[in-house]
Scaffold this active site. Structure first.
Site, PDB file in Angstrom:
ATOM      1  N   ASP A 188       0.866  -1.178   0.000  1.00 22.71           N
ATOM      2  CA  ASP A 188       0.000   0.000   0.000  1.00 22.71           C
ATOM      3  C   ASP A 188       0.908   1.235   0.000  1.00 22.71           C
ATOM      4  OD1 ASP A 188      -2.321   1.761   0.373  1.00 22.71           O
ATOM      5  OD2 ASP A 188      -3.350  -0.077   0.963  1.00 22.71           O
ATOM      6  N   HIS A 259      -2.719   3.157  -4.585  1.00 22.66           N
ATOM      7  CA  HIS A 259      -2.167   2.595  -3.340  1.00 22.66           C
ATOM      8  C   HIS A 259      -0.743   2.074  -3.551  1.00 22.66           C
ATOM      9  CE1 HIS A 259      -5.701   3.014  -0.762  1.00 22.66           C
ATOM     10  NE2 HIS A 259      -6.445   2.646  -1.786  1.00 22.66           N
ATOM     11  N   ASP A 325      -8.423  -0.608  -6.337  1.00 26.36           N
ATOM     12  CA  ASP A 325      -9.336   0.337  -5.685  1.00 26.36           C
ATOM     13  C   ASP A 325      -8.744   1.739  -5.615  1.00 26.36           C
ATOM     14  OD1 ASP A 325      -7.388  -0.786  -3.979  1.00 26.36           O
ATOM     15  OD2 ASP A 325      -8.462  -0.052  -2.216  1.00 26.36           O
ATOM     16  N   GLU A 326      -9.621   2.708  -5.532  1.00 24.35           N
ATOM     17  CA  GLU A 326      -9.272   4.069  -5.136  1.00 24.35           C
ATOM     18  C   GLU A 326      -8.024   4.609  -5.837  1.00 24.35           C
ATOM     19  OE1 GLU A 326     -11.015   4.171  -0.607  1.00 24.35           O
ATOM     20  OE2 GLU A 326      -8.995   3.340  -0.833  1.00 24.35           O
ATOM     21  N   TRP A 392     -16.789  -4.276  -2.092  1.00 20.61           N
ATOM     22  CA  TRP A 392     -16.529  -3.592  -0.810  1.00 20.61           C
ATOM     23  C   TRP A 392     -17.349  -2.327  -0.631  1.00 20.61           C
ATOM     24  CZ3 TRP A 392     -14.131   1.234   0.237  1.00 20.61           C
ATOM     25  CH2 TRP A 392     -13.610   1.911  -0.872  1.00 20.61           C
ATOM     26  N   TYR A 417     -16.469  -4.458   7.651  1.00 18.64           N
ATOM     27  CA  TYR A 417     -15.155  -3.843   7.848  1.00 18.64           C
ATOM     28  C   TYR A 417     -14.937  -3.797   9.365  1.00 18.64           C
ATOM     29  CZ  TYR A 417     -13.712  -2.397   3.148  1.00 18.64           C
ATOM     30  OH  TYR A 417     -13.267  -2.381   1.855  1.00 18.64           O
ATOM     31  N   THR A 468      -5.759  -1.578   8.941  1.00 19.55           N
ATOM     32  CA  THR A 468      -5.062  -1.388  10.217  1.00 19.55           C
ATOM     33  C   THR A 468      -4.501   0.019  10.439  1.00 19.55           C
ATOM     34  OG1 THR A 468      -3.041  -2.260   9.243  1.00 19.55           O
ATOM     35  CG2 THR A 468      -4.456  -3.834  10.405  1.00 19.55           C
ATOM     36  N   GLU A 469      -5.089   1.036   9.784  1.00 17.27           N
ATOM     37  CA  GLU A 469      -4.578   2.395  10.038  1.00 17.27           C
ATOM     38  C   GLU A 469      -4.500   2.680  11.544  1.00 17.27           C
ATOM     39  OE1 GLU A 469      -6.878   1.681   7.745  1.00 17.27           O
ATOM     40  OE2 GLU A 469      -6.780   3.056   6.027  1.00 17.27           O
TER      41      GLU A 469
HETATM   42  C1  ACM Z   1     -10.961  -0.549   0.154  1.00 14.05           C
HETATM   43  O1  ACM Z   1     -11.485  -0.500   1.277  1.00 14.05           O
HETATM   44  N1  ACM Z   1     -10.357   0.503  -0.354  1.00 14.05           N
HETATM   45  C2  ACM Z   1     -10.984  -1.761  -0.640  1.00 14.05           C
END
Ligand code: ACM
Length: 552
Positions: A188, A259, A325-326, A392, A417, A468-469
């Protein structure tokens, strides 16, 4: 009724008798050919916990092997081809001992997990605590098998590194709950955690960050100390083999094209060098979505083919997760190189460019006999038929994917989550996102009613995700994961009725027994009465999510 019969996840069928089977120094363990691994696992854990030798015998129920013990009290493990691959039948009978039959080694292994629950919480200890205690399996017949073939847990080891021992422990915890897919989020913006031999800087540089945001991304708090770590290739081989011994497959995730800031910090040429000076980028210490994404160049594709070649050598499973993602699009919008590629390939826009990137690895993995799985954003550009989707952002992506004939893993952030807080009260140590209680997770339904029976067959199963942030060590992970992972395991394994009809009071009663098992395992769960004093963390700010109740 013995509390040891209070199984989690609930079996399909359990018939209880009034007797019991005692395990003694004379008790033997028999395993069919093909079940040596399960036999070895079961003997190891039960020897540790009980101190009993559980000697191996060649035949189950052979009176010559009981050394004259009038009550034969052995454990037999057998294959029964009449059962489905993960199904098992466990019969504990005072006259004949404990027999576990399964459709495959996996089925027998899940039956062995049930046997451990039936023996009581001390069966989870690593050494005997009372030498004089009587070990008894209550008389039962259990017939059981899973609802879903994908019963997953995702662990993010990029935001906070979990040392190898912690990962092995989580595999044991998964196995105890009959979960069988470990989604290993290895890369990430905040860290690269897997050794890639041909690109040593991915871990030399990419696995450490200088400082870390404390709390949600708007928090003013920073922890001013380096954080990091990575798994060597031998560590990964060990983790994969340890998982396989527990009938868990490992799905590695290498997140592209977003990411990826840790990779760009290690190899600046992977970034959009015509937009920013990537040589000054560091591994990110903040949370959220980084703008620093991979440059959509041939060089990047070749680099990641090299990464995936080594990943395929390490992870033998069917699925490889490519994230997807994102992916922030600002840099691609500003990049002449990215814009030229969009024009050359007729991709239309930056979304088309992302889809092209994902499709490249879809084709590449398919050609190597593997299947791509990615977060639901990957649906936005057309996929090979074999590709699967982790839904998700709610159920919608999963519904679209299933209708298009793609396999789906349902893991909506609104439901499963487990980094989201589990209570609305002010004591929650990491007050992030939606309040999702034990009961909410217990009432989660992976197959939405919109899907017809044919479409629903594409739902391979479900997965709980642990980002796990805000979990800097294993204790924090335990608190977020448990007890909700036990409810999740029941959703993934057991054939539960519709959410409103589920017996939560009954589940809570069974949880009373299960907390004893978690205690013996040393799991730092959230007690029903609220966090223990040392689990609280006043002053840490949560991350607001749109539509969720306000954070404390
Ligand atoms: C995600 O929670 N960005 C997959």
């Amino acid at each position: 009724m013995s509390s040891h019969r209070e199984l989690i996840p609930a079996p399909r069928n359990l018939v209880a008798g009034s007797g019991e089977v005692r395990l003694t120094a004379h008790s033997r363990l028999y395993a069919d050919t093909g079940l040596e691994g399960v036999g070895h696992w079961l003997r190891t854990v039960l020897r540790q916990a009980t101190g009993l030798p559980l000697r191996e015998v060649r035949e189950f129920g052979d009176p010559d092997d009981t050394e004259g013990d009038p009550e034969y009290d052995g454990i037999g493990l057998r294959l029964d081809p009449g059962l489905g691959p993960e199904e098992y039948r466990l019969v504990s009978d005072p006259s004949s001992g404990v027999l576990i039959e399964g459709g495959s080694a996996a089925g027998v292994f899940w039956g062995a997990q049930t046997l451990r629950q039936l023996l009581g919480p001390d069966a989870y200890r690593r050494a005997p605590v009372r030498r004089d205690r009587i070990w008894a399996v209550p008389q039962v017949t259990v017939e059981d098998g899973p609802r879903f073939r994908w019963r997953g847990l995702m662990l993010d080891v990029a935001r906070h590194f979990m040392p190898k021992e912690g990962v092995l422990r989580y595999l044991d915890l998964m196995a105890a709950h009959k979960l069988n897919v470990f989604h290993f989020h290895l890369t990430d913006d905040q860290g690269w955690r897997v050794e890639i031999e041909r690109y040593p800087k991915l871990t030399e540089t990419g696995s450490w960050r200088a400082r870390t945001k404390f709390g949600h991304r708007a928090s003013p708090l920073w922890e001013e100390k380096p954080h990091g770590g990575f798994y060597t290739q031998d560590d990964i081989r060990e983790i994969v083999a340890y998982a396989a011994e527990r009938h868990i497959s490992v799905v590695p995730e290498i997140d592209v094209p977003g990411h990826s800031q840790a990779a760009i910090a290690a190899y600046p040429e992977l970034g959009n060098t015509d937009v920013i000076d990537t040589t000054s980028l560091a591994v990110w210490g903040d949370w959220g979505i980084s703008h620093n994404v991979l440059a959509p160049t041939d060089n990047t594709l070749r680099f990641y083919e090299g990464v995936f070649e080594e990943v395929l050598g390490l992870f033998p499973g069917e699925f490889i997760h490519i994230g997807g993602d994102e992916c922030a699009k600002e840099q691609w919008r500003a990049s002449p190189t990215a814009q030229a590629r969009i024009r050359e390939l007729g991709l239309g826009d930056e979304d088309g460019l992302q889809a092209w990137f994902v499709r490249h690895f879809d084709t590449w993995l398919t050609a190597r006999g593997r299947r791509l799985v990615g977060w639901d954003e990957i649906l936005e550009g057309g996929l090979a038929p074999g590709a699967a989707v982790s839904s998700w952002r709610g159920y919608a992506g999963g519904i679209t994917a299933a209708r298009a004939g793609h396999d789906v893993v349902m893991c909506p952030e609104q439901q499963v989550y487990l980094d989201h807080r589990q209570h609305g009260g002010p004591d929650e140590p990491v007050p992030i996102g939606y309040v999702r209680t034990l009961e909410d997770v217990f009432r989660f339904e992976p197959v939405p009613p919109e899907l017809g029976p044919e479409e629903a067959r594409h739902v391979l199963g479900t997965q709980a995700n642990l980002w796990t942030e805000a979990m800097e060590d294993t204790g924090r992970v335990d608190y977020q994961a448990f007890p909700r992972l036990a409810a999740f395991a029941e959703v993934a394994w057991s054939a539960l009725p519709a959410p409103a009809e589920r017996d939560f009071a009954g589940f809570e009663r069974r949880m009373t027994a299960h907390y004893g098992r978690l205690d013996a395992l040393g799991v730092g769960y959230r007690p029903p009465s609220g966090p223990r004093p040392w689990q609280r963390r006043p002053g840490v700010l949560g991350r607001p999510i749109e539509g969720a109740p306000p954070n404390v």
